[in-house]
Design a protein around this motif. Structure first.
Motif, PDB file in Angstrom:
ATOM      1  N   ILE A   2      -9.619  -6.674 -49.102  1.00  0.00           N
ATOM      2  CA  ILE A   2     -10.368  -6.396 -50.328  1.00  0.00           C
ATOM      3  C   ILE A   2     -11.501  -5.403 -50.115  1.00  0.00           C
ATOM      4  CG2 ILE A   2     -11.785  -7.439 -52.140  1.00  0.00           C
ATOM      5  CD1 ILE A   2     -10.004  -9.944 -51.810  1.00  0.00           C
ATOM      6  N   ASP A   3     -12.403  -5.670 -49.172  1.00  0.00           N
ATOM      7  CA  ASP A   3     -13.559  -4.781 -49.006  1.00  0.00           C
ATOM      8  C   ASP A   3     -14.018  -4.751 -47.557  1.00  0.00           C
ATOM      9  OD1 ASP A   3     -15.793  -3.223 -49.272  1.00  0.00           O
ATOM     10  OD2 ASP A   3     -16.818  -4.523 -50.701  1.00  0.00           O
ATOM     11  N   SER A   4     -13.570  -3.748 -46.829  1.00  0.00           N
ATOM     12  CA  SER A   4     -13.949  -3.619 -45.420  1.00  0.00           C
ATOM     13  C   SER A   4     -15.373  -3.106 -45.253  1.00  0.00           C
ATOM     14  CB  SER A   4     -12.977  -2.693 -44.688  1.00  0.00           C
ATOM     15  OG  SER A   4     -13.025  -1.401 -45.245  1.00  0.00           O
ATOM     16  N   SER A   5     -15.979  -2.609 -46.332  1.00  0.00           N
ATOM     17  CA  SER A   5     -17.342  -2.089 -46.227  1.00  0.00           C
ATOM     18  C   SER A   5     -18.365  -3.194 -45.967  1.00  0.00           C
ATOM     19  CB  SER A   5     -17.725  -1.313 -47.490  1.00  0.00           C
ATOM     20  OG  SER A   5     -17.885  -2.191 -48.588  1.00  0.00           O
ATOM     21  N   VAL A   6     -17.989  -4.453 -46.189  1.00  0.00           N
ATOM     22  CA  VAL A   6     -18.892  -5.574 -45.922  1.00  0.00           C
ATOM     23  C   VAL A   6     -19.262  -5.600 -44.434  1.00  0.00           C
ATOM     24  CG1 VAL A   6     -19.066  -8.099 -45.903  1.00  0.00           C
ATOM     25  CG2 VAL A   6     -18.054  -6.952 -47.856  1.00  0.00           C
ATOM     26  N   VAL A   7     -18.282  -5.353 -43.575  1.00  0.00           N
ATOM     27  CA  VAL A   7     -18.533  -5.345 -42.129  1.00  0.00           C
ATOM     28  C   VAL A   7     -19.416  -4.154 -41.767  1.00  0.00           C
ATOM     29  CG1 VAL A   7     -17.466  -5.184 -39.846  1.00  0.00           C
ATOM     30  CG2 VAL A   7     -16.383  -6.553 -41.626  1.00  0.00           C
ATOM     31  N   ASP A   8     -19.128  -2.978 -42.355  1.00  0.00           N
ATOM     32  CA  ASP A   8     -19.948  -1.791 -42.090  1.00  0.00           C
ATOM     33  C   ASP A   8     -21.389  -2.000 -42.544  1.00  0.00           C
ATOM     34  OD1 ASP A   8     -17.753  -0.480 -41.015  1.00  0.00           O
ATOM     35  OD2 ASP A   8     -17.158   0.345 -42.967  1.00  0.00           O
ATOM     36  N   GLN A   9     -21.564  -2.640 -43.689  1.00  0.00           N
ATOM     37  CA  GLN A   9     -22.908  -2.925 -44.195  1.00  0.00           C
ATOM     38  C   GLN A   9     -23.639  -3.894 -43.264  1.00  0.00           C
ATOM     39  OE1 GLN A   9     -24.484  -1.491 -46.827  1.00  0.00           O
ATOM     40  NE2 GLN A   9     -26.298  -2.585 -46.118  1.00  0.00           N
ATOM     41  N   PHE A  10     -22.912  -4.900 -42.788  1.00  0.00           N
ATOM     42  CA  PHE A  10     -23.504  -5.850 -41.836  1.00  0.00           C
ATOM     43  C   PHE A  10     -23.961  -5.129 -40.572  1.00  0.00           C
ATOM     44  CE2 PHE A  10     -22.822  -8.590 -38.089  1.00  0.00           C
ATOM     45  CZ  PHE A  10     -23.819  -9.523 -38.326  1.00  0.00           C
ATOM     46  N   LYS A  11     -23.100  -4.244 -40.048  1.00  0.00           N
ATOM     47  CA  LYS A  11     -23.462  -3.495 -38.837  1.00  0.00           C
ATOM     48  C   LYS A  11     -24.682  -2.615 -39.077  1.00  0.00           C
ATOM     49  CE  LYS A  11     -19.711  -1.314 -37.488  1.00  0.00           C
ATOM     50  NZ  LYS A  11     -18.566  -0.753 -36.731  1.00  0.00           N
ATOM     51  N   SER A  12     -24.710  -1.908 -40.197  1.00  0.00           N
ATOM     52  CA  SER A  12     -25.850  -1.015 -40.456  1.00  0.00           C
ATOM     53  C   SER A  12     -27.139  -1.808 -40.667  1.00  0.00           C
ATOM     54  CB  SER A  12     -25.574  -0.084 -41.638  1.00  0.00           C
ATOM     55  OG  SER A  12     -25.484  -0.799 -42.836  1.00  0.00           O
ATOM     56  N   ASP A  13     -27.056  -2.962 -41.330  1.00  0.00           N
ATOM     57  CA  ASP A  13     -28.244  -3.816 -41.503  1.00  0.00           C
ATOM     58  C   ASP A  13     -28.734  -4.335 -40.147  1.00  0.00           C
ATOM     59  OD1 ASP A  13     -28.027  -3.448 -44.232  1.00  0.00           O
ATOM     60  OD2 ASP A  13     -27.253  -5.467 -44.651  1.00  0.00           O
ATOM     61  N   ASN A  63     -22.458  -1.755 -32.434  1.00  0.00           N
ATOM     62  CA  ASN A  63     -21.584  -0.713 -32.972  1.00  0.00           C
ATOM     63  C   ASN A  63     -20.113  -1.057 -32.843  1.00  0.00           C
ATOM     64  OD1 ASN A  63     -23.297   1.303 -34.084  1.00  0.00           O
ATOM     65  ND2 ASN A  63     -23.902   1.889 -32.017  1.00  0.00           N
ATOM     66  N   SER A  64     -19.766  -1.934 -31.904  1.00  0.00           N
ATOM     67  CA  SER A  64     -18.364  -2.291 -31.694  1.00  0.00           C
ATOM     68  C   SER A  64     -17.915  -3.493 -32.531  1.00  0.00           C
ATOM     69  CB  SER A  64     -18.105  -2.554 -30.212  1.00  0.00           C
ATOM     70  OG  SER A  64     -18.788  -3.710 -29.790  1.00  0.00           O
ATOM     71  N   ILE A  65     -18.778  -4.027 -33.355  1.00  0.00           N
ATOM     72  CA  ILE A  65     -18.405  -5.167 -34.204  1.00  0.00           C
ATOM     73  C   ILE A  65     -17.322  -4.740 -35.182  1.00  0.00           C
ATOM     74  CG2 ILE A  65     -19.215  -6.697 -36.054  1.00  0.00           C
ATOM     75  CD1 ILE A  65     -21.907  -6.813 -34.643  1.00  0.00           C
ATOM     76  N   ASN A  73     -25.321  -9.015 -48.913  1.00  0.00           N
ATOM     77  CA  ASN A  73     -24.325  -8.934 -47.860  1.00  0.00           C
ATOM     78  C   ASN A  73     -23.998 -10.361 -47.425  1.00  0.00           C
ATOM     79  OD1 ASN A  73     -22.791  -8.639 -45.554  1.00  0.00           O
ATOM     80  ND2 ASN A  73     -23.938  -6.880 -44.835  1.00  0.00           N
ATOM     81  N   PRO A  74     -22.778 -10.826 -47.683  1.00  0.00           N
ATOM     82  CA  PRO A  74     -22.452 -12.226 -47.378  1.00  0.00           C
ATOM     83  C   PRO A  74     -22.347 -12.529 -45.890  1.00  0.00           C
ATOM     84  CG  PRO A  74     -20.529 -11.063 -48.195  1.00  0.00           C
ATOM     85  CD  PRO A  74     -21.682 -10.116 -48.319  1.00  0.00           C
ATOM     86  N   LEU A  75     -22.390 -11.507 -45.053  1.00  0.00           N
ATOM     87  CA  LEU A  75     -22.381 -11.725 -43.607  1.00  0.00           C
ATOM     88  C   LEU A  75     -23.787 -11.696 -43.024  1.00  0.00           C
ATOM     89  CD1 LEU A  75     -19.362  -9.435 -42.678  1.00  0.00           C
ATOM     90  CD2 LEU A  75     -19.369 -11.922 -42.907  1.00  0.00           C
ATOM     91  N   GLY A  76     -24.766 -11.344 -43.835  1.00  0.00           N
ATOM     92  CA  GLY A  76     -26.143 -11.207 -43.371  1.00  0.00           C
ATOM     93  C   GLY A  76     -26.930 -12.501 -43.467  1.00  0.00           C
ATOM     94  N   ASN A  77     -28.236 -12.345 -43.531  1.00  0.00           N
ATOM     95  CA  ASN A  77     -29.134 -13.502 -43.543  1.00  0.00           C
ATOM     96  C   ASN A  77     -28.934 -14.406 -44.753  1.00  0.00           C
ATOM     97  OD1 ASN A  77     -30.294 -12.679 -41.156  1.00  0.00           O
ATOM     98  ND2 ASN A  77     -31.898 -11.501 -42.159  1.00  0.00           N
ATOM     99  N   ALA A  78     -28.463 -13.856 -45.861  1.00  0.00           N
ATOM    100  CA  ALA A  78     -28.265 -14.661 -47.070  1.00  0.00           C
ATOM    101  C   ALA A  78     -27.177 -15.713 -46.888  1.00  0.00           C
ATOM    102  CB  ALA A  78     -27.923 -13.762 -48.252  1.00  0.00           C
TER     103      ALA A  78
END
Length: 173
Positions: free
Chosen positions: A93-104, A133-135, A29-34
């Motif tokens: 391109i991929d809005s799921s990146v934000v959802d993945q960041f929120k769930s992580d 949740n509002s991110i 996840n490019p928005l996460g700790n990596a």
């Protein structure tokens, strides 16, 4: 000054986004700790912009104030470009990146729930969960810009002190 800031700010923003894409393609996840893997990029680019400006436009001399302004302008432009590119990527391109960041982030928060509730009140913890949740994409892009600008401010203070070189008051022999 603006030519160097735009040049190195552009390289900074594009490089940060390139790391974002590499992490995405590698399955992280490019928005996460990596995302910390690219933390060195603004440091190098701010230092490079200040040094190049000092050496090529200021005849080898630069005041602390001018060095700081150059570094901060480079950081702000780099942060703006990387935030814009990340916003476009997450929107188009991929809005799921934000959802993945929120769930992580929520998963990490849940793992530490008892510790948080011990330090904070139940209401504060619930507000924190609500905030996570509002991110959305705009929040992520704004956070990217603000973090790059704040870190650029601090880095520019340090780099300006390192690269400052005032004219000598004594004639050279």
């Amino acid at each position: 000054m603006t030519r160097y800031a735009i040049h190195y700010g552009g390289i900074t923003g594009a490089s940060v986004f390139a790391v974002f894409l590499l992490l995405y393609l590698a399955g992280f996840n490019p928005l996460g700790n990596a995302s910390w893997i690219g933390a060195w990029i603004p440091i190098v680019m701010i230092a490079r912009s200040v040094k190049m400006y000092r050496d090529h436009e200021c005849e080898g001399f630069i005041t602390y104030g001018n060095a700081f302004r150059m570094g901060l302008t480079t950081a702000i432009l780099g942060g703006l470009l990387s935030a814009l590119l990340i916003f476009i990527f997450c929107t188009v391109i991929d809005s799921s990146v934000v959802d993945q960041f929120k769930s992580d982030a929520l998963a990490q928060l849940e793992q530490m729930e008892t510790q948080f509730k011990g330090l904070l009140s139940e209401a504060t913890y619930d507000k924190l969960v609500e905030d996570y949740n509002s991110i959305d994409v705009k929040t992520i892009a704004l956070s990217e810009f603000m973090s790059k600008s704040l870190s650029g401010f601090i880095l520019s203070l340090i780099i300006a002190a390192i690269y400052k070189k005032n004219h000598s008051n004594f004639p050279s022999e």
